[in-house]
Design a protein around this motif. Structure first.
Motif, mmCIF file in Angstrom:
data_model
loop_
_atom_site.group_PDB
_atom_site.id
_atom_site.type_symbol
_atom_site.label_atom_id
_atom_site.label_comp_id
_atom_site.label_asym_id
_atom_site.label_seq_id
_atom_site.Cartn_x
_atom_site.Cartn_y
_atom_site.Cartn_z
ATOM 1 N N MET A 144 0.846 -1.195 0.000
ATOM 2 C CA MET A 144 0.000 0.000 0.000
ATOM 3 C C MET A 144 0.879 1.242 0.000
ATOM 4 O O MET A 144 1.863 1.330 0.735
ATOM 5 C CB MET A 144 -0.912 0.005 1.233
ATOM 6 C CG MET A 144 -1.888 1.153 1.257
ATOM 7 S SD MET A 144 -3.011 1.010 2.671
ATOM 8 C CE MET A 144 -3.983 2.496 2.433
ATOM 9 N N GLY A 145 0.530 2.227 -0.885
ATOM 10 C CA GLY A 145 1.325 3.422 -1.011
ATOM 11 C C GLY A 145 1.127 4.384 0.157
ATOM 12 O O GLY A 145 0.263 4.192 1.011
ATOM 13 N N LYS A 146 1.939 5.438 0.165
ATOM 14 C CA LYS A 146 1.826 6.429 1.227
ATOM 15 C C LYS A 146 2.348 7.778 0.727
ATOM 16 O O LYS A 146 3.064 7.850 -0.279
ATOM 17 C CB LYS A 146 2.615 5.978 2.461
ATOM 18 C CG LYS A 146 4.074 5.656 2.177
ATOM 19 C CD LYS A 146 4.733 5.037 3.396
ATOM 20 C CE LYS A 146 6.165 4.609 3.064
ATOM 21 N NZ LYS A 146 6.826 3.977 4.216
ATOM 22 N N ILE A 147 1.971 8.806 1.456
ATOM 23 C CA ILE A 147 2.459 10.158 1.189
ATOM 24 C C ILE A 147 3.521 10.474 2.231
ATOM 25 O O ILE A 147 3.279 10.354 3.433
ATOM 26 C CB ILE A 147 1.319 11.195 1.244
ATOM 27 C CG1 ILE A 147 0.220 10.818 0.249
ATOM 28 C CG2 ILE A 147 1.851 12.587 0.955
ATOM 29 C CD1 ILE A 147 0.662 10.753 -1.200
ATOM 30 N N GLU B 129 14.674 17.100 4.100
ATOM 31 C CA GLU B 129 15.538 18.211 3.701
ATOM 32 C C GLU B 129 14.780 19.369 3.046
ATOM 33 O O GLU B 129 15.195 20.530 3.108
ATOM 34 C CB GLU B 129 16.646 17.711 2.743
ATOM 35 C CG GLU B 129 16.128 17.082 1.452
ATOM 36 C CD GLU B 129 15.832 15.600 1.579
ATOM 37 O OE1 GLU B 129 15.741 14.928 0.539
ATOM 38 O OE2 GLU B 129 15.691 15.134 2.727
ATOM 39 N N THR B 130 13.624 19.066 2.394
ATOM 40 C CA THR B 130 12.868 20.130 1.693
ATOM 41 C C THR B 130 11.511 20.399 2.323
ATOM 42 O O THR B 130 10.930 21.467 2.121
ATOM 43 C CB THR B 130 12.665 19.757 0.217
ATOM 44 O OG1 THR B 130 11.846 18.575 0.143
ATOM 45 C CG2 THR B 130 13.999 19.509 -0.475
ATOM 46 N N GLY B 131 10.988 19.411 3.043
ATOM 47 C CA GLY B 131 9.649 19.570 3.616
ATOM 48 C C GLY B 131 8.549 19.396 2.578
ATOM 49 O O GLY B 131 7.371 19.593 2.890
ATOM 50 N N LYS B 132 8.907 18.998 1.348
ATOM 51 C CA LYS B 132 7.921 18.790 0.282
ATOM 52 C C LYS B 132 7.407 17.354 0.304
ATOM 53 O O LYS B 132 8.141 16.411 0.651
ATOM 54 C CB LYS B 132 8.541 19.097 -1.089
ATOM 55 C CG LYS B 132 9.026 20.546 -1.243
ATOM 56 C CD LYS B 132 7.858 21.506 -1.179
ATOM 57 C CE LYS B 132 8.333 22.957 -1.278
ATOM 58 N NZ LYS B 132 8.933 23.285 -2.552
ATOM 59 N N LEU B 133 6.157 17.169 -0.073
ATOM 60 C CA LEU B 133 5.523 15.850 -0.076
ATOM 61 C C LEU B 133 5.830 15.096 -1.371
ATOM 62 O O LEU B 133 5.999 15.707 -2.433
ATOM 63 C CB LEU B 133 4.016 15.993 0.091
ATOM 64 C CG LEU B 133 3.541 16.599 1.424
ATOM 65 C CD1 LEU B 133 2.035 16.868 1.365
ATOM 66 C CD2 LEU B 133 3.876 15.679 2.591
ATOM 67 N N TYR B 134 5.879 13.757 -1.255
ATOM 68 C CA TYR B 134 6.032 12.946 -2.472
ATOM 69 C C TYR B 134 5.225 11.658 -2.329
ATOM 70 O O TYR B 134 4.882 11.218 -1.226
ATOM 71 C CB TYR B 134 7.499 12.646 -2.764
ATOM 72 C CG TYR B 134 8.206 11.743 -1.780
ATOM 73 C CD1 TYR B 134 8.231 10.359 -1.954
ATOM 74 C CD2 TYR B 134 8.866 12.270 -0.669
ATOM 75 C CE1 TYR B 134 8.885 9.538 -1.074
ATOM 76 C CE2 TYR B 134 9.526 11.455 0.225
ATOM 77 C CZ TYR B 134 9.537 10.082 0.019
ATOM 78 O OH TYR B 134 10.185 9.253 0.898
ATOM 79 N N PHE B 135 4.905 11.059 -3.493
ATOM 80 C CA PHE B 135 4.176 9.792 -3.558
ATOM 81 C C PHE B 135 5.172 8.645 -3.427
ATOM 82 O O PHE B 135 6.252 8.675 -4.019
ATOM 83 C CB PHE B 135 3.451 9.657 -4.903
ATOM 84 C CG PHE B 135 2.369 10.668 -5.139
ATOM 85 C CD1 PHE B 135 1.057 10.408 -4.769
ATOM 86 C CD2 PHE B 135 2.657 11.884 -5.750
ATOM 87 C CE1 PHE B 135 0.057 11.334 -4.997
ATOM 88 C CE2 PHE B 135 1.664 12.818 -5.984
ATOM 89 C CZ PHE B 135 0.355 12.548 -5.609
ATOM 90 N N ASP B 136 4.791 7.627 -2.673
ATOM 91 C CA ASP B 136 5.615 6.421 -2.537
ATOM 92 C C ASP B 136 4.678 5.225 -2.718
ATOM 93 O O ASP B 136 3.868 4.915 -1.844
ATOM 94 C CB ASP B 136 6.274 6.392 -1.155
ATOM 95 C CG ASP B 136 7.265 5.244 -1.008
ATOM 96 O OD1 ASP B 136 7.272 4.339 -1.861
ATOM 97 O OD2 ASP B 136 8.048 5.258 -0.031
ATOM 98 N N LEU C 76 -3.540 9.520 -4.599
ATOM 99 C CA LEU C 76 -2.893 8.212 -4.442
ATOM 100 C C LEU C 76 -3.922 7.092 -4.410
ATOM 101 O O LEU C 76 -3.711 6.024 -5.008
ATOM 102 C CB LEU C 76 -2.061 8.204 -3.156
ATOM 103 C CG LEU C 76 -1.332 6.893 -2.828
ATOM 104 C CD1 LEU C 76 -0.346 6.528 -3.933
ATOM 105 C CD2 LEU C 76 -0.597 6.996 -1.489
ATOM 106 N N ALA C 77 -5.053 7.329 -3.747
ATOM 107 C CA ALA C 77 -6.114 6.309 -3.708
ATOM 108 C C ALA C 77 -6.627 6.015 -5.113
ATOM 109 O O ALA C 77 -6.907 4.860 -5.464
ATOM 110 C CB ALA C 77 -7.241 6.780 -2.804
ATOM 111 N N ARG C 78 -6.751 7.068 -5.934
ATOM 112 C CA ARG C 78 -7.209 6.887 -7.312
ATOM 113 C C ARG C 78 -6.169 6.109 -8.135
ATOM 114 O O ARG C 78 -6.519 5.228 -8.924
ATOM 115 C CB ARG C 78 -7.482 8.260 -7.938
ATOM 116 C CG ARG C 78 -8.210 8.182 -9.273
ATOM 117 C CD ARG C 78 -8.919 9.490 -9.622
ATOM 118 N NE ARG C 78 -7.955 10.588 -9.790
ATOM 119 C CZ ARG C 78 -7.895 11.648 -9.014
ATOM 120 N NH1 ARG C 78 -8.708 11.755 -7.965
ATOM 121 N NH2 ARG C 78 -7.015 12.611 -9.237
ATOM 122 N N ILE C 79 -4.891 6.434 -7.906
ATOM 123 C CA ILE C 79 -3.819 5.723 -8.609
ATOM 124 C C ILE C 79 -3.847 4.236 -8.281
ATOM 125 O O ILE C 79 -3.784 3.380 -9.175
ATOM 126 C CB ILE C 79 -2.450 6.327 -8.229
ATOM 127 C CG1 ILE C 79 -2.284 7.711 -8.844
ATOM 128 C CG2 ILE C 79 -1.312 5.408 -8.669
ATOM 129 C CD1 ILE C 79 -1.027 8.441 -8.373
#
Length: 398
Positions: A1-4, A9-16, A44-47
């Motif tokens: 199951m994926g996660k956000i 270092e940047t504080g930016k969000l990414y998909f995993d 992410l749920a849609r993906i």
């Protein structure tokens, strides 16, 4: 199951998430806030729903990602480059947790060290279904270039021990995820046979007569029972039966912890000779019938490294004997039993071997005359027969 996930270092969000067995990480420009997390979690749920339905198009969500090109090329060529299998690191963690229940703590420690120091650094980010036979052979070749703290290369036996968990992990992954294990057909490295160096009976007598008095009983029992170091250091009075003249091997001291014997053969009963019986009776006066038979002044078990460095090696130097590991006391017991003409099956049971095969393969050359495995009986037969043919008149007259 994926996660956000947020990058520290940047504080930016990414998909995993995972797609076609590949771990995918795609960066966003959004800072880590609860509102942005909810927004990306919906995407992410849609993906993941589209991945499940088989309708997911990577480029539709991440058009500028290098992965988009890769997956597009895979679809175009209709050649699957990825098995839908977990990463080696993830699968090996699950495998280790499942196997722990059937292993001793010392073995768990060894396998964990092998995973952390060798296997995961090399294979951790590869998925188990994508590891090839060449990957395995390249890894094994790289181990031959590793040097230890002492500056020596890893031995063939050490490399084989590192490779064993890899073989087991890939075999289990192949069974669960229905692919052919790439380890199939890879044989272990040939390990040079190590020669045993038992002591002669005269050397044993010198050692026992010369060793300091508080260790005389200890080495008497070692030399005449064939007990392993962990077995004698972990021996407790509860497992010494003077009535039946037996020592029950049920536990072993490993890394300062009492553990059950490593296999069914090691779980055994050793018969006391008179020398061993007398030594243990004498030891009983020193340590009484509680706790460890051989112990420190504080009542704890002996530290074998300390005993080896402070008692064993200095004693050999003092006597002018060749330096040998204390484990040679076990080999000495086997050769002395064989030389005395004891039944090989009985000896194997005393040693904790399930068959006599190892006994004869390792020790028989030390006792050729008494075991009659030197060809002398055959030679006597030939001499008698040829003498009889050469002197037929003598045979007739007799």
């Amino acid at each position: 199951m994926g996660k956000i996930v947020a990058r520290p270092e940047t504080g930016k969000l990414y998909f995993d998430f995972r797609f076609r067995g590949k771990r995918c990480r795609e960066q966003s420009t959004l800072p880590d806030t609860s509102q942005n997390r909810k927004q990306l979690e919906k995407i992410l749920a849609r993906i993941e729903a589209e991945i499940t339905l088989g309708s997911f198009e990577y480029a539709a969500y991440f058009p500028n990602s290098p992965n988009a090109e890769k997956f597009a090329a895979m679809s175009k060529n209709a050649v699957p480059s990825f098995h839908e299998t977990p990463l080696f690191r993830d699968f090996s963690d699950d495998w280790l947790n499942e196997m722990k229940i059937q292993w001793r703590q010392s073995h768990i420690k060894t396998v964990t060290g092998t995973l952390n120091n060798y296997l995961n650094p090399h294979f951790g980010e590869k998925e188990v279904g994508c590891i090839t036979k060449k990957d395995i052979l390249d890894f094994r070749a790289s181990l031959a270039k590793v040097t230890t703290r002492s500056g020596n290369s890893l031995s063939a036996s050490r490399i084989n021990r590192i490779m064993t968990p890899l073989r087991m992990i890939l075999s289990e992954a192949a069974n669960r995820h229905e692919f052919s294990s790439p380890y199939h057909g890879i044989k272990s490295l040939k390990v040079p046979r190590t020669d045993v160096e038992p002591f002669t009976i005269d050397e044993v007598r010198q050692i026992i007569n010369t060793v300091r008095s508080d260790f005389r009983n200890y080495y008497t029992v070692r030399f005449f029972t064939g007990m392993r170091t962990g077995e004698i250091d972990g021996l407790q009075w509860d497992y010494v039966d003077f009535t039946r003249r037996q020592i029950l091997i049920r536990q072993s001291l490993v890394d300062g912890r009492m553990e059950h014997t490593k296999n069914d053969g090691s779980f055994r009963t050793i018969e006391m000779s008179q020398l061993v019986f007398d030594a243990l009776k004498d030891q009983e006066e020193a340590t009484k019938t509680k706790g460890f038979v051989f112990r420190t002044r504080t009542g704890g078990p002996l530290n074998h490294n300390n005993v080896t460095k402070r008692v064993w090696y200095p004693l050999l130097r003092h006597l002018g004997l060749r330096k040998r590991r204390p484990y040679q006391t076990r080999h000495t017991a086997a050769t002395l039993w064989l030389a005395a003409g004891e039944n090989p099956e009985w000896i194997a049971r005393q040693m904790g071997h399930t068959t006599t095969e190892m006994l004869f393969r390792v020790y028989s050359r030390y006792v050729p005359n008494l075991t009659r495995r030197d060809g002398s009986a055959f030679e006597r037969l030939l001499i008698n027969e040829f003498d009889a043919q050469a002197n037929p008149e003598e045979e007739t007259n007799s």
